[in-house]
Structures are given as structure tokens and as C-alpha cells.
Design an enzyme around this catalytic site. Structure first.
Site, mmCIF file in Angstrom:
data_model
loop_
_atom_site.group_PDB
_atom_site.id
_atom_site.type_symbol
_atom_site.label_atom_id
_atom_site.label_comp_id
_atom_site.label_asym_id
_atom_site.label_seq_id
_atom_site.Cartn_x
_atom_site.Cartn_y
_atom_site.Cartn_z
ATOM 1 N N GLU A 176 50.532 43.696 57.167
ATOM 2 C CA GLU A 176 51.871 44.249 56.991
ATOM 3 C C GLU A 176 52.277 45.198 58.127
ATOM 4 O O GLU A 176 52.650 46.360 57.889
ATOM 5 C CB GLU A 176 51.971 44.936 55.619
ATOM 6 C CG GLU A 176 51.725 43.955 54.477
ATOM 7 C CD GLU A 176 51.939 44.547 53.092
ATOM 8 O OE1 GLU A 176 52.038 45.778 52.988
ATOM 9 O OE2 GLU A 176 52.001 43.767 52.116
ATOM 10 N N GLU A 325 48.974 37.666 50.117
ATOM 11 C CA GLU A 325 49.105 38.563 48.969
ATOM 12 C C GLU A 325 50.224 38.048 48.080
ATOM 13 O O GLU A 325 51.295 37.697 48.568
ATOM 14 C CB GLU A 325 49.431 40.003 49.399
ATOM 15 C CG GLU A 325 48.295 40.754 50.055
ATOM 16 C CD GLU A 325 48.645 42.222 50.273
ATOM 17 O OE1 GLU A 325 49.532 42.738 49.537
ATOM 18 O OE2 GLU A 325 48.054 42.849 51.167
#
Length: 542
Positions: A176, A325
Site C-alpha cells: 500500500e 488483501e
């Protein structure tokens, strides 16, 4: 008389509305178990714990996961780098080896996340992530050292495990990186991440050209312009009320720019990875800025369709798609993670998204997960399929049941799938109730007290083409069977259960309702069941 009339009317309704599936005539198609390719975990250091390894062993055996993705392989608590007086770095892989050895002995491979920085390569000591001090500040003068670190690590695992083994691994660059600023995973710009990717990708490929590398591992899909510039700009965020949130165009972050950069630089992209939660900014769904920003049950299907289209139009049309995820929300204190609804959500979404990704990885398999530190209760809304004590949550059974399905799909229409195992020839069927009331938004923390006020579904099916008197074993997960959170509440919600209470909760977590069904002499199995809200029913041929 009234009772007899009711029964006759019920039989007539069933006879005229039952779905008929003839397994001899049904045309099969491959059923890819992409849901069990991989699963997430917290950070690599947590894999040094006995309970983490015990839970991994169970989840591998029962749910079939083949890869585990974890943060922070280069963190200081793994003791990977020892700076020398002459300015060089001495590498040490003992702690990493211990985790990987034990995983591989279980048949689980690492889906390597190349992150974060060891302190000797980080730019700013004040920019740390989580209590365990993950270094996320990029030093633009140390790209060469980053390249050398990744190359040394890659060479080491090839030397230790063999190139044929490591060619089956994945190397994902960072986690991220689009989340910048305070609390973010990357203190740097988009261009600096792209350069970081370049050095890492070239380093991996310098060891062996057939090793697989990809990115950008960005967080979630958006419907505004907060990520258009070099760093996250919160002033450009838009929050959509529930009436219009599903009407927006949701896009993956940095994906198009990343692919364009890699094309320009001539870089390899063996897979594209990103994250896809059905929420937007919902790190605190109850009172934070993302309250109510929850999308509908088809959001993952929409997101994967968008991603497939973007990749097909790029210079990397053969790149694999990995959602590294995914869950009901990205909040590790969302009570919903402990409850019944995620199980039906997992089953419905995974069946609906067949063929759109090489993997969708549930975040995470265990509550031995400490991004916010330890939980303050044994059920605190942690991400895990297990809680800290190794007690199975309802979502665990969703993956266990999905893993039981065959590799041939004979029929699928919500709420029922019929599959066959090509080796044994036996049927495995799965029914579920994802209630219509939650089609417009996935259940999150705010629904924890009202999710059972929803509709049941009638399952009326005739399975034809079986051998006479074929027997089937049935397991049912519902609000009173296998829903361990309800058992914990009934126990009085003990903060620190004693050993006997812990054993009782483990038993309750596995106490699914068991039944048996038998086909008639004509080889017809009649299934007439009321599926209570959020329930799942597994039917396996003996």
C-alpha cells in the site's frame, strides 16, 4: 383438516417450483479454487511463534491455502542487516529462514512482500509504522542499497531452497505505497515508489529471469481523485451516501500509471496486485470519516472486471491478477469479523468472481496480528479466521467448505452450487443464504447488532442421475451451530477464559449441525431446506 391442506399445498408448490439438476446431463466446467491459493498474515516475525505455526498447519490442512503473504520481512526485529564500519552491510537471514522452513515443511509457500526498510536504509527515523516500528521512509540516495538488499535476499532463498522451488514463489514490491503521510505505509511519492519497484524487480530478475515479480500492491479502489497526484491528497476525497455509493465508477489506485511506467522503463510485470475491500476509508466505520461508506456485495466482481480490462489493454496482457488483501473491511477492530455474516459473504463472493483472478487472499488467517497491538478481548474484531487462542470463527468454515468443493462445476445459481471431484467422481454441493437485505451494502461494524433481522431462503432442489440410495453427509453453519461468538456471549463474555472455557469455546466453534441425506431408489436426491440468514450448508457424497 387445515394441516393436511397445508401439507398438500406445500407439496404442490415444491413439485412445481423445485429446481431439477441432472448430474448425468449437466455440462461441466473447471472450478478453479482461486480462493485457496493464498491468505494473509501480519508480519513475518509473528511466524516465529508456536501458536502461529500451529494455526497455519490447521488452516493449510483444512482450507488448502498454498501461500501466505506477510509484512515486513526486512524489519529490524528480523535482524536482517548489520551495518559495518566500512559502510557495507552484512546480511543475516536466520530468522527469515526459520519462518520459511517451517512454512515449506507444511506445504505453504511465501508470497513474499518486499518491505519495509531496515533502519539502515530508511530516511527518517520519525516515520514509523505500527508499534513494532516498521520503517517506511524512502531515502532517495539509497536506491542502490535497496537493490542490493533485494538481490541478496533473493539469491539467498534460491541458494537455500533451489531455483525450481523459488520460481513458484511471488515477489511483491511493498504494501500500500499509495497511503502516505501520518500512519501511512510509505513516506514518499508515487514516482519514488515506481523507482523502488524498478530496483526491486531488476534485482529479483538478476538472480533468475523466471522468478515472478509484481506490484503495485496499492490499497483499495476509489471513486474520487485523492490519488491523482504524487502523494495522497485528502482534500480531494469524496464520501458517498449509501443511496449513490454503488453508482460511482470505482478504480484501482495507480494501476494504469504503474503499467505505463513499467512499459516505458522496460520492466517486468509478472502479476498485478492490489487490495479490494468493499469499504472506502472505513477504518473506523462507526464514527470516523468513512462511516457508512460501504459498497454492495458485487463490488469485488466489479473491481476485478475493471482490473482485467485495464491489464488487457496494457503491454502486460498476460500478467496474473492477485488481490493480496480482501475482507469485509480493512479495520482490525471491526466486530463483524468475529460474527456469522462474513462466512456467507465469502462463499457468495468467491463463487460469483470465478475466473476473474488468480487469487483473492483473505486478510488474515489469524488474530496473532499486531498492527494496532494486541486485542483487548479474545473477540475484538480482529481480521483472523482464528482468534488469538486458535478458536475458529464462522469465516473459517466458509473457506473449509469451499476447499471441499470439486474441481468440476456442474451447476451454479445463487444460492446453490453442484460440483464433482474428477478423481473420485463424487459430488460436493454447497448452499448459502446471503440475505437480500444486504445486497446493497456489505455488513460492517455498524450492523453487528441487527444482522439477524433478515430473510431466510427456501432451497428446493432435486438432484437426478445418482446411483440408487446414494448417501450424503451434511454440515450446517448457522446462528446456533458453529457461531462461536454467540457461544462466548452465552458464556458471559469472559475476558480471559480459563482453560476449560477455552476448550468449550473451541468445541462450540466446531459444533456444526450434522445430518444425513439419502437418494431414493430412482437415484433422485430431494433437498427441501429453509436456509436461515447467513447460513451455509455443505453436502458431500459419501
Amino acid at each position: 383438516m387445515k394441516k393436511m391442506l397445508f401439507l398438500l399445498l406445500s407439496c404442490f408448490y415444491y413439485m412445481t417450483n423445485a429446481q431439477i439438476i441432472d448430474v448425468r446431463k449437466s455440462q461441466s466446467q473447471p472450478l478453479l479454487h482461486y480462493w485457496s491459493v493464498g491468505v494473509g498474515a501480519g508480519r513475518v516475525n509473528e511466524g516465529l511463534r508456536a501458536s502461529w505455526q500451529e494455526q497455519l498447519d490447521t488452516v493449510k490442512r483444512e482450507c488448502g491455502f498454498r501461500y501466505v503473504r506477510m509484512h515486513d520481512v526486512f524489519n529490524d526485529d528480523m535482524f536482517t542487516c548489520f551495518p559495518q564500519r566500512n559502510g557495507s552491510i552484512k546480511y543475516n537471514w536466520q530468522y527469515v529462514d526459520d519462518v520459511y522452513d517451517r512454512m515449506l515443511d507444511k506445504g505453504v509457500r511465501p508470497f513474499v512482500e518486499l518491505a519495509f526498510f531496515p533502519s539502515c536504509l530508511a530516511a527518517n527515523e520519525s516515520k514509523l509504522q505500527f508499534w513494532y516500528r516498521g520503517h517506511v521512509s524512502v531515502d532517495t540516495t539509497k536506491y542502490a542499497q535497496w537493490h542490493d538488499l533485494v538481490r541478496a535476499f533473493t539469491q539467498h532463498v534460491v541458494d537455500r531452497y533451489g531455483v525450481d522451488e523459488v520460481r513458484q514463489w511471488y515477489f511483491e514490491v511493498w504494501n500500500e505505497p499509495n497511503l502516505t503521510g501520518t500512519g501511512g505505509f510509505f513516506h514518499g511519492t508515487r514516482s519514488q515508489y515506481f523507482r523502488l519497484y524498478k530496483e526491486a524487480a531488476l534485482a529479483v530478475k538478476s538472480v533468475d529471469k523466471l522468478l515472478r515479480v509484481g506490484g503495485p500492491a496499492t490499497s483499495n479502489y476509489i471513486a474520487d481523485h485523492r490519488h491523482d497526484s504524487e502523494i495522497l491528497d485528502h482534500s480531494k476525497s469524496r464520501f458517498y451516501p449509501s443511496e449513490i455509493i454503488n453508482q460511482q465508477e470505482w478504480r484501482g489506485v495507480w494501476i494504469e500509471d504503474f503499467l505505463a511506467y513499467c512499459e516505458k522503463e522496460g520492466l517486468p510485470v509478472d502479476f498485478v496486485s492490489t487490495h479490494a475491500y468493499p469499504t472506502d476509508y472505513a477504518l473506523d466505520p462507526e464514527s470516523g470519516r468513512g462511516r457508512g461508506a460501504v459498497r454492495y456485495v458485487h463490488s469485488l466482481r466489479d473491481d476485478l472486471t475493471w482490473l482485467r480490462k485495464v491489464i488487457a489493454q496494457s503491454c502486460y496482457p498476460e500478467a496474473e491478477v492477485h488481490i493480496t488483501e480482501w475482507s469485509t473491511s480493512p479495520n482490525s477492530r471491526d466486530r463483524m469479523h468475529d460474527l456469522l455474516p462474513p462466512a456467507a459473504y465469502v462463499v457468495k463472493t468467491m463463487l460469483d468472481c470465478q475466473g476473474l483472478a488468480e487469487s483473492v487472499m483473505y486478510w488474515t488467517f489469524t488474530d496473532i496480528f499486531e498492527e494496532k497491538g494486541g486485542g483487548d478481548e479474545i473477540f475484538h474484531g480482529g481480521f483472523g479466521l482464528f482468534n488469538f487462542q486458535g478458536i475458529k470463527k464462522p469465516a473459517y468454515h466458509a473457506y473449509r467448505m469451499l476447499n471441499k468443493l470439486g474441481d468440476e462445476q456442474l451447476h451454479y445459481k445463487d444460492p446453490f452450487i453442484v460440483t464433482r471431484n474428477s478423481e473420485s467422481g463424487k459430488l460436493v454441493m454447497l448452499a448459502f443464504n446471503y440475505p437480500i437485505e444486504y445486497e446493497s451494502h456489505v455488513p460492517a461494524a455498524g450492523d453487528a447488532d441487527k444482522y439477524m433481522n433478515t430473510s431466510s431462503k427456501e432451497l428446493d432442489v432435486k438432484i437426478k442421475g445418482l446411483k440408487p440410495n446414494t448417501c450424503f453427509q451434511v454440515e450446517i453453519l448457522d446462528n446456533t451451530h458453529g457461531n462461536v461468538y454467540a457461544a462466548w456471549l452465552e458464556m458471559g463474555r469472559p475476558h480471559s477464559p480459563n482453560r476449560e472455557q477455552t476448550r468449550a469455546l473451541k468445541e462450540a466453534s466446531e459444533a456444526l449441525k450434522k445430518e444425513r441425506m439419502v437418494a431414493d431408489r430412482r437415484g433422485v436426491l430431494t433437498i427441501h431446506k429453509e436456509l436461515s440468514p447467513w447460513s451455509i450448508m455443505l453436502i458431500c457424497e459419501e
